[in-house]
Design an enzyme around this catalytic site. Structure first.
Site, short mmCIF file in Angstrom:
data_model
loop_
_atom_site.label_atom_id
_atom_site.label_comp_id
_atom_site.label_asym_id
_atom_site.label_seq_id
_atom_site.Cartn_x
_atom_site.Cartn_y
_atom_site.Cartn_z
N TYR A 72 0.83 -1.21 0.00
CA TYR A 72 0.00 0.00 0.00
C TYR A 72 0.87 1.25 0.00
CZ TYR A 72 -3.38 -3.43 1.75
OH TYR A 72 -4.18 -4.53 1.92
N TYR B 94 -14.59 -4.98 3.22
CA TYR B 94 -13.24 -5.30 2.73
C TYR B 94 -13.01 -6.80 2.95
CZ TYR B 94 -8.25 -5.85 2.31
OH TYR B 94 -7.02 -6.31 1.92
N ASP C 105 -17.24 -13.04 7.13
CA ASP C 105 -15.79 -12.86 7.10
C ASP C 105 -15.39 -12.27 8.46
OD1 ASP C 105 -13.18 -12.03 6.82
OD2 ASP C 105 -13.48 -11.02 4.90
N LYS D 112 -6.07 -13.35 10.58
CA LYS D 112 -5.45 -12.33 11.44
C LYS D 112 -5.01 -12.80 12.84
CE LYS D 112 -5.98 -8.30 8.86
NZ LYS D 112 -7.00 -8.26 7.83
C1 LIG Z 1 -7.28 -8.46 6.45
C2 LIG Z 1 -8.60 -8.94 5.98
C3 LIG Z 1 -8.69 -9.80 4.86
C4 LIG Z 1 -7.50 -10.19 4.03
O1 LIG Z 1 -6.57 -10.92 4.76
P1 LIG Z 1 -5.06 -11.06 4.18
O2 LIG Z 1 -4.41 -12.00 5.15
O3 LIG Z 1 -4.49 -9.68 4.22
O4 LIG Z 1 -5.16 -11.60 2.82
C5 LIG Z 1 -9.96 -10.24 4.50
N1 LIG Z 1 -11.04 -9.89 5.20
C6 LIG Z 1 -10.99 -9.08 6.28
C7 LIG Z 1 -12.23 -8.76 7.02
C8 LIG Z 1 -9.76 -8.57 6.69
O5 LIG Z 1 -9.72 -7.74 7.74
#
Ligand SMILES: *Cc1c(COP(=O)(O)O)cnc(C)c1O
Length: 422
Positions: free
Chosen positions: A19, A147, A241, A270
Site C-alpha cells: 500500500y 473489505y 468474514d 489475522k
Molecule cells: C485483512 C482482511 C482480509 C484479508 O486478509 P489477508 O491476510 O491480508 O489476505 C480479509 N477480510 C478481512 C475482514 C480482513 O480484515
C-alpha cells in the site's frame, strides 16, 4: 542514532512495500525486535503498538506459551504437505475451532492468508450450488464499506470506492455491492433485490459487526439477524468474514457466537495464530460440506494451498487458543473499551472530527476527509506509539494485555496528534 542501517539502504531498492507510493512515501521505521505490547526500533526507541500489527498480535508479542509451542513443533516437523498426510497440530486445531464455533460450522479448510480463505469460501459457495445441480448461481452479493482482501476475486466483493481497488473495475465480473440492511428501508431494498436476482446469487458476504479496512464502520446484531432471515427466505448462502472481528475483538470470541446468528461459512485469519505465523481457515457448515460428500470424485473441492495447515502455524494457533481458554481476554477487552471511551472522548472537539466510536477493543476517530497517513504516523512515533491510520480514520486496536499506562499513552498520543488538547 545511526542514520540508517546498511541492510535498509541495501535492500530498499529491491523491496516493494505494501500500500505504498514508493517514490514519495517516507522511509519505514526499522524494527530490531518486539516485546509485550511494544515494537523496539533499531535506534533503541520503543513504540507502544496501538494496532497490534494489523490486528494480529492479540496477546502482545513474544508470548512465551506460543513461543514454546512453535519451538517444540520446529524441532519435530516445521512443515509437511497436507495432501495425503495428517499431523496432530492441524487435526487438534480443526476440532477445537469446530467446538468453539456455533451450530454445525464443523468443517475446517486451512489456508495461509485471509484473502485466500475468502477465495476458498467463495469457491465452496459456488460449487455448493453446482454440486446440488442448481445452475446460474455465479454471483456474490456484498456490502458497501466491506473489505475482504486484495486478490482478484476478493476485490470484487470489497466496497468499490473504499476498497482501494477501483482501478480494476471491469477486470473481473462486477458483483452487486449494496447498503447493509441497517433499517426497514434498506432491508426492503435488499429483499427486493434478492427477489429479483436471488437465482443468480451464490452467497452474501459480510464482515459482521465491524467493517474493518473499509473504515471501521459498526453495525448492530439486528443487521446480522436480517441478513440471516433474507438469506433463508431467498435460499442464498451467508458468509461471515470474521478475519478482523474474530478472536474477541468485539467482546465476544466470534461475532457469530455473540450475535446468535450462524452463517453457512465463516473465514478466520489475522489473530488466529496470535500474530505469529500466517494461517487462515474457511469453515463450512454441515449443509455445505454434505454437498461435496459423494462417490463422485468430480464433486470434491479441488483446492490445496502448498503451505496449508502448516504445522508451525497450527501449533501457534493451538497455543493461542490455550491463552483464550484462560478467559482473561474478556476482562481485558472490557477494560480496553472503557479506556478507549474515556481516552478518545476529547477527540470529539478536534478539527475535522465527525465521529468518535468504540466497540470492544476497537476505538475509532473519524474525520471528514482522508487523513495524511505518513505525517500522522511520524507524529505518533514521536509520541512513542505505533499507529497507522487508514482512509478517514485514526483507530486503535491494541493487544489485549496492554497496560493501563500504555493504553493511556496511546489515547493521549491520538488526542495530541489530532489536535484535541486545545
Ligand atoms: C485483512 C482482511 C482480509 C484479508 O486478509 P489477508 O491476510 O491480508 O489476505 C480479509 N477480510 C478481512 C475482514 C480482513 O480484515
Amino acid at each position: 542514532m545511526p542514520a540508517s542501517p546498511a541492510w535498509l539502504s541495501e535492500g530498499a531498492p529491491h523491496v516493494w512495500r505494501p500500500y505504498c507510493q514508493m517514490k514519495t512515501a517516507p522511509a519505514p521505521l526499522t524494527v530490531a525486535r518486539t516485546e509485550g505490547c511494544r515494537i523496539v526500533l533499531e535506534d533503541g526507541r520503543e513504540l507502544v503498538d496501538g494496532i497490534a500489527s494489523w490486528w494480529t498480535a492479540c496477546h502482545g508479542y513474544n508470548h512465551p506459551h506460543i513461543r514454546q509451542a512453535v519451538e517444540a513443533q520446529l524441532a519435530r516437523a516445521p512443515h509437511v504437505m497436507f495432501g495425503g498426510l495428517a499431523h496432530e497440530p492441524a487435526y487438534r486445531l480443526a476440532s477445537r475451532l469446530a467446538a468453539l464455533l456455533p451450530g454445525e460450522l464443523d468443517h475446517v479448510f486451512f489456508a495461509e492468508s485471509g484473502s485466500v480463505s475468502v477465495e476458498i469460501a467463495m469457491k465452496m459457495a459456488l460449487q455448493y450450488w453446482i454440486n446440488r445441480g442448481v445452475a446460474g448461481r455465479t454471483k456474490f452479493l456484498a456490502f458497501l464499506g466491506g473489505y475482504h482482501g486484495d486478490t482478484l476475486a476478493t476485490m470484487t466483493v470489497c466496497d468499490p470506492e473504499e476498497g482501494m481497488h477501483s482501478l480494476f473495475a471491469g477486470v473481473m465480473p462486477a458483483q452487486p455491492v449494496v447498503a447493509l440492511p441497517v433499517n426497514a428501508a434498506s432491508e426492503a431494498a435488499l429483499d427486493a433485490l434478492l427477489a429479483e436476482r436471488g437465482q443468480e446469487i451464490a452467497a452474501m458476504i459480510v464482515e459482521p459487526r465491524v467493517q474493518g479496512a473499509g473504515g471501521m464502520l459498526f453495525h448492530d446484531d439486528e443487521v446480522l439477524r436480517r441478513l440471516r432471515r433474507l438469506a433463508d427466505r431467498h435460499d442464498v448462502l451467508l458468509i461471515f468474514d470474521e478475519i478482523f472481528v474474530g478472536f474477541g475483538r468485539t467482546g465476544d470470541l466470534f461475532a457469530c457466537t455473540g450475535s446468535g446468528v450462524t452463517p453457512d461459512i465463516v473465514t478466520l485469519s489475522k489473530a488466529l495464530t496470535g500474530g505469529t505465523l500466517p494461517l487462515s481457515a474457511a469453515i463450512a457448515s454441515r449443509r455445505i460440506f454434505e454437498a461435496f460428500w459423494s462417490d463422485d470424485p468430480g464433486a470434491a473441492l479441488m483446492h490445496g494451498p502448498t503451505y496449508m495447515a502448516n504445522p508451525l502455524a497450527c501449533a501457534a494457533a493451538n497455543a493461542s487458543l490455550d491463552i483464550f481458554e484462560t478467559g482473561q481476554w474478556r476482562a481485558d477487552v472490557a477494560r480496553i473499551a472503557e479506556g478507549l471511551e474515556a481516552g478518545l472522548a476529547p477527540c470529539r472537539a478536534a478539527p475535522g472530527v465527525v465521529d468518535v466510536r468504540v466497540r470492544g477493543a476497537i476505538g475509532v476517530v473519524e474525520f471528514d476527509r482522508p487523513v495524511a497517513v505518513g505525517a500522522l504516523c511520524a507524529g505518533f512515533a514521536q509520541e512513542g506509539v505505533w499507529i497507522r491510520p487508514m482512509g478517514k480514520v485514526v483507530y486503535l486496536t491494541p493487544p489485549y494485555p496492554i497496560s493501563e499506562g500504555e493504553l493511556a499513552q496511546l489515547t493521549g498520543a491520538v488526542c495530541k496528534v489530532v489536535g484535541a488538547n486545545g
